[in-house]
Design a protein around this motif. Structure first.
Motif, PDB file in Angstrom:
ATOM      1  N   THR A  67       0.826  -1.209   0.000  1.00 32.66           N
ATOM      2  CA  THR A  67       0.000   0.000   0.000  1.00 32.66           C
ATOM      3  C   THR A  67       0.860   1.258   0.000  1.00 32.66           C
ATOM      4  O   THR A  67       1.952   1.250   0.560  1.00 32.66           O
ATOM      5  CB  THR A  67      -0.903  -0.017   1.265  1.00 32.66           C
ATOM      6  OG1 THR A  67      -1.739  -1.170   1.213  1.00 32.66           O
ATOM      7  CG2 THR A  67      -1.784   1.220   1.363  1.00 32.66           C
ATOM      8  N   ILE A  68       0.347   2.282  -0.639  1.00 30.62           N
ATOM      9  CA  ILE A  68       0.975   3.605  -0.531  1.00 30.62           C
ATOM     10  C   ILE A  68       0.049   4.500   0.276  1.00 30.62           C
ATOM     11  O   ILE A  68      -1.126   4.622  -0.031  1.00 30.62           O
ATOM     12  CB  ILE A  68       1.200   4.241  -1.928  1.00 30.62           C
ATOM     13  CG1 ILE A  68       1.960   3.316  -2.870  1.00 30.62           C
ATOM     14  CG2 ILE A  68       1.908   5.576  -1.801  1.00 30.62           C
ATOM     15  CD1 ILE A  68       3.413   3.169  -2.569  1.00 30.62           C
ATOM     16  N   PHE A  69       0.602   5.078   1.344  1.00 24.25           N
ATOM     17  CA  PHE A  69      -0.122   6.118   2.097  1.00 24.25           C
ATOM     18  C   PHE A  69       0.319   7.463   1.532  1.00 24.25           C
ATOM     19  O   PHE A  69       1.519   7.735   1.450  1.00 24.25           O
ATOM     20  CB  PHE A  69       0.258   6.092   3.584  1.00 24.25           C
ATOM     21  CG  PHE A  69      -0.270   4.916   4.373  1.00 24.25           C
ATOM     22  CD1 PHE A  69      -0.969   3.883   3.772  1.00 24.25           C
ATOM     23  CD2 PHE A  69      -0.056   4.853   5.753  1.00 24.25           C
ATOM     24  CE1 PHE A  69      -1.438   2.801   4.518  1.00 24.25           C
ATOM     25  CE2 PHE A  69      -0.514   3.783   6.509  1.00 24.25           C
ATOM     26  CZ  PHE A  69      -1.203   2.756   5.885  1.00 24.25           C
ATOM     27  N   LEU A  70      -0.627   8.290   1.172  1.00 26.99           N
ATOM     28  CA  LEU A  70      -0.272   9.582   0.565  1.00 26.99           C
ATOM     29  C   LEU A  70      -0.891  10.739   1.314  1.00 26.99           C
ATOM     30  O   LEU A  70      -1.912  10.587   1.980  1.00 26.99           O
ATOM     31  CB  LEU A  70      -0.812   9.653  -0.867  1.00 26.99           C
ATOM     32  CG  LEU A  70      -0.224   8.683  -1.875  1.00 26.99           C
ATOM     33  CD1 LEU A  70      -1.337   7.879  -2.506  1.00 26.99           C
ATOM     34  CD2 LEU A  70       0.566   9.439  -2.920  1.00 26.99           C
ATOM     35  N   GLU A  71      -0.272  11.899   1.183  1.00 27.47           N
ATOM     36  CA  GLU A  71      -0.906  13.107   1.689  1.00 27.47           C
ATOM     37  C   GLU A  71      -0.580  14.263   0.749  1.00 27.47           C
ATOM     38  O   GLU A  71       0.509  14.335   0.193  1.00 27.47           O
ATOM     39  CB  GLU A  71      -0.447  13.433   3.116  1.00 27.47           C
ATOM     40  CG  GLU A  71      -1.390  14.405   3.813  1.00 27.47           C
ATOM     41  CD  GLU A  71      -1.147  14.480   5.313  1.00 27.47           C
ATOM     42  OE1 GLU A  71      -1.744  13.689   6.058  1.00 27.47           O
ATOM     43  OE2 GLU A  71      -0.358  15.346   5.740  1.00 27.47           O
ATOM     44  N   PHE A  72      -1.561  15.123   0.575  1.00 28.73           N
ATOM     45  CA  PHE A  72      -1.408  16.294  -0.290  1.00 28.73           C
ATOM     46  C   PHE A  72      -1.677  17.546   0.526  1.00 28.73           C
ATOM     47  O   PHE A  72      -2.620  17.575   1.304  1.00 28.73           O
ATOM     48  CB  PHE A  72      -2.411  16.228  -1.449  1.00 28.73           C
ATOM     49  CG  PHE A  72      -2.244  15.009  -2.309  1.00 28.73           C
ATOM     50  CD1 PHE A  72      -1.483  15.070  -3.455  1.00 28.73           C
ATOM     51  CD2 PHE A  72      -2.830  13.795  -1.955  1.00 28.73           C
ATOM     52  CE1 PHE A  72      -1.299  13.946  -4.249  1.00 28.73           C
ATOM     53  CE2 PHE A  72      -2.656  12.663  -2.743  1.00 28.73           C
ATOM     54  CZ  PHE A  72      -1.895  12.735  -3.889  1.00 28.73           C
ATOM     55  N   HIS A  73      -0.845  18.540   0.358  1.00 31.67           N
ATOM     56  CA  HIS A  73      -1.035  19.840   1.037  1.00 31.67           C
ATOM     57  C   HIS A  73      -1.155  20.929  -0.022  1.00 31.67           C
ATOM     58  O   HIS A  73      -0.346  20.971  -0.934  1.00 31.67           O
ATOM     59  CB  HIS A  73       0.177  20.185   1.915  1.00 31.67           C
ATOM     60  CG  HIS A  73       0.394  19.243   3.053  1.00 31.67           C
ATOM     61  ND1 HIS A  73       1.472  19.357   3.900  1.00 31.67           N
ATOM     62  CD2 HIS A  73      -0.320  18.179   3.493  1.00 31.67           C
ATOM     63  CE1 HIS A  73       1.411  18.393   4.812  1.00 31.67           C
ATOM     64  NE2 HIS A  73       0.345  17.664   4.587  1.00 31.67           N
TER      65      HIS A  73
END
Lengths: 455, 455
Positions: free
Chosen positions: A269-275
């Motif tokens: 899995t890839i955990f992502l976050e965008f700001h």
């Protein structure tokens, strides 16, 4: 000489102890490395205290080993040559907040959650987030990083100025308050990552950031590790400014689910976050969806509210502890290489193969946007065969990385665990490092036996 | 000893010259600093050539002064103690492009426009853009920056690895290919900005970036300098991720209009650029418009097509040359302080006041997103009174900045022009720098008299 008595002449008695429990607490870190007792533990309250202790130690050639919270992973704070464990936990104050300059000045003993609590009042946050709630002094000493460095940089990038007490007792400032400078040699960069071998950090002026208008987190599960890592490189190549991009393999997810009572799909899995701003994020996320679905990701989940987002990152941060608590009696060994992005997928697949071949229990996770990943391996230290296998794994992973232009340690530092790879990684430059060490610490009292073998 | 003869034994005859015109070309840079002739100019073609020349020079204690294109502004490449001017212009090749890793390996003599021409083929660009079309070796040596560092960082942030020839002839690599590392001391950072005083850079591995999906440029004119700088700090505080944010005062705009046949409004102006996706930029720009109009900006112009955007930035980059060509017979003196953002507005206003009081001709411009600004002053070097006034201005501007936690040089380096402020700026840390210099270059042959006075 009675060390405790002598130190009592310099500091108040409650700042100096040879209590056995206290010495034991300062004899180890969170790693598999063998503990070793300091002769005495000292708690300075000010730069002047540190200066006096270091000057005394230098005069009598007594080792000084700075200690934050002992969360290091390569034995970085273990006093293998005895002497003074310099515990900086009493120096944990915020000294100045300059919101308009995006700067904060702190003492080294403050932890990153304490720091962020203070910053939140000003709409600011500190970006670097290693797994442990480490002290800022320790994080600077090992050049720590974490999940956000793909966007905001590593610890070295956040340090605007350090106050450092040198072996000779001199107090220096390594930088200033301006965002950039071409004035003189870059001592900021030199001190960050020097692991207490060149001096003791007594103050840090750090860059902080405004809390983004909009934050969006997601997790994308893939049929296999290869497609997951491919997704990472494609997202980077597409110039999408992710703030976090973490790879966690199926074994990690399994362990997370066990200890967090979550039920994430047990696949790579890839955990992502965008700001960013709302409109921009929306477009970034659409683009990212196209990329991951082309690579076989059928399900992408968005964590929209603050709570489920917090849970996702808490799970990621606590991953190492999930393993530690899941395998009582075993200790954690963490590899820590970093490679150029194009070599990452091969490295991760190869590490899995090596782990399986060696029959080791563990998982692979990584700050893959930086090319940095960890094998987390649970080891029974009393089982020599298992311990040797784990060491062999570490060695194979390091050699794989070094052959491809990578580094033996992306964020944990050299400590004692990576000394044997320094010559291979740095070649003739290692002599330059030794020469600098010798120049600034001629008697070799500052955290001896770290980064370099004690002469 | 006949230096030319001896060097001819090491290199081919066409690589060594004592020709007067050639020596004169290597005796000066683009600044007001007094020229000084090298004894000989040498053109190495390889690292091995550099290594041989440096070893020879070290043996005989002959100064070696690396030379790129001579665009430095603080006398950084002027051979004040004679010896060898080591011209690296023949070492100007691209050695390797790794698009997937966002890395490029080049020789030091390549210029930034040559580099960007090569990168464009891969959809990539190199971010650092000093006014001059400098060489990458020179840019690393002075830790150069430019209009984009508010977003992408300074030269030091782009350097992943350097090959450096040390005074003793050793060839070292200061880093590696991975995006981050906690392995050993940060020699990358130490060598960047060391101005050839620690070694000669013979290869650079640099971080490059994908050309953004969308670029938007704008200029906003303000009733006065104060509101213009206020706008900058408000845009930063609002967390708008600008890629460029340049302040140009009304005197600068006047000069730009004169030499570029443009007709920009002659008021204090901010030139801006935004990089990102289309939707995100649109929202950023709307937010920015609100901020600037509240500060009295009535007219904000967007340069939408590539051509007018290019013209805008060309005008900005050529500003110094506009002054040089506009005042024949005078030489350019450029101040170069950088301060914390909250001190910037006061500093700029104060500089204007000082310039007016001293009766100097010039303008104020700046990479204000970094707190870095320049007074461009045109000086008749034969007019001692005027020259002294210009020096006085420089000194007052530096003292103003140092008192407020700033630096005497944001991006031009120390050279000879900022040596007198090093002790004040760095205090006890200056001794550490001297000790490092002494350790790596015990005979003092590497660009002597720069950063430190020659002993």
């Amino acid at each position: 000489m009675n060390l405790e008595e002598e130190l009592n002449k310099i500091l108040s008695p409650e700042q100096v102890t040879t209590n056995q429990t206290m010495r034991e607490q300062h004899s180890r870190d969170e790693s598999y490395h063998t503990p070793s007792l300091p002769d005495v533990v000292v708690f300075p309250k000010s730069t002047a205290d540190v200066q006096q202790v270091v000057s005394f130690a230098n005069k009598h050639e007594i080792p000084v080993v700075p200690f934050g919270l002992g969360t290091s992973l390569e034995g970085n704070s273990i006093p293998y040559h005895g002497g003074i464990s310099l515990d900086l936990s009493l120096m944990n104050q915020v000294l100045e907040v300059r919101p308009g300059d995006f700067l904060i000045k702190v003492q080294p003993g403050i932890t990153r959650t304490q720091l962020n609590k203070e910053l939140k009042k000003h709409g600011l946050f500190f970006t670097v987030d290693p797994g442990a709630d480490a002290t800022l002094g320790g994080m600077a000493a090992t050049n720590a990083s974490g999940t956000t460095s793909v966007r905001y940089g590593i610890m070295r990038d956040q340090v605007r100025d350090l106050e450092v007490v040198l072996a000779n007792g001199d107090v220096i400032h390594t930088g200033g308050l301006s965002a950039k400078s071409s004035s003189g040699y870059n001592l900021n960069g030199l001190m960050v990552g020097s692991e207490g071998t060149l001096g003791v950090i007594t103050e840090l002026t750090l860059k902080v950031h405004g809390i983004p208008e909009c934050i969006m987190a997601a997790r994308a599960a893939f049929p296999d590790a290869n497609s997951a890592v491919e997704a990472v490189t494609s997202i980077l190549a597409a110039n999408i400014p992710v703030a976090r991009m973490e790879f966690v393999d199926e074994y990690s997810i399994h362990q997370v689910n066990l200890s967090n009572e979550s039920n994430y799909e047990e696949k790579p899995t890839i955990f992502l976050e965008f700001h960013g701003n709302e409109a921009g994020l929306k477009q970034d996320v659409e683009f990212m969806k196209d990329i991951v679905s082309e690579l076989g990701c059928k399900d992408i989940y968005f964590e929209l509210d603050t709570k489920s987002r917090a849970l996702l990152w808490e799970a990621r941060h606590n991953l190492a502890y999930s393993f530690i608590h899941g395998f009582p009696g075993k200790k954690l060994m963490v590899t820590d290489v970093s490679l150029p992005i194009t070599e990452l997928s091969g490295a991760i697949l190869n590490s899995r193969k090596e782990m399986d071949e060696l029959g080791l229990i563990g998982a692979l996770v990584g700050h893959v946007g930086d090319g940095n990943y960890h094998a987390l391996v649970m080891v029974d230290l009393t089982d020599e065969v298992e311990l040797n296998k784990a060491k062999q794994l570490n060695e194979r992973i390091v050699h794989y990385a070094l052959k491809r232009g990578g580094t033996c340690t992306g964020e944990h530092g050299v400590g004692v665990g990576k000394i044997m790879y320094q010559q291979q990684e740095h070649g003739a430059a290692y002599e330059v490092m030794k020469a600098i060490k010798k120049t600034l610490d001629p008697k070799g009292i500052m955290n001896p036996g770290k980064i370099f073998s004690k002469e």
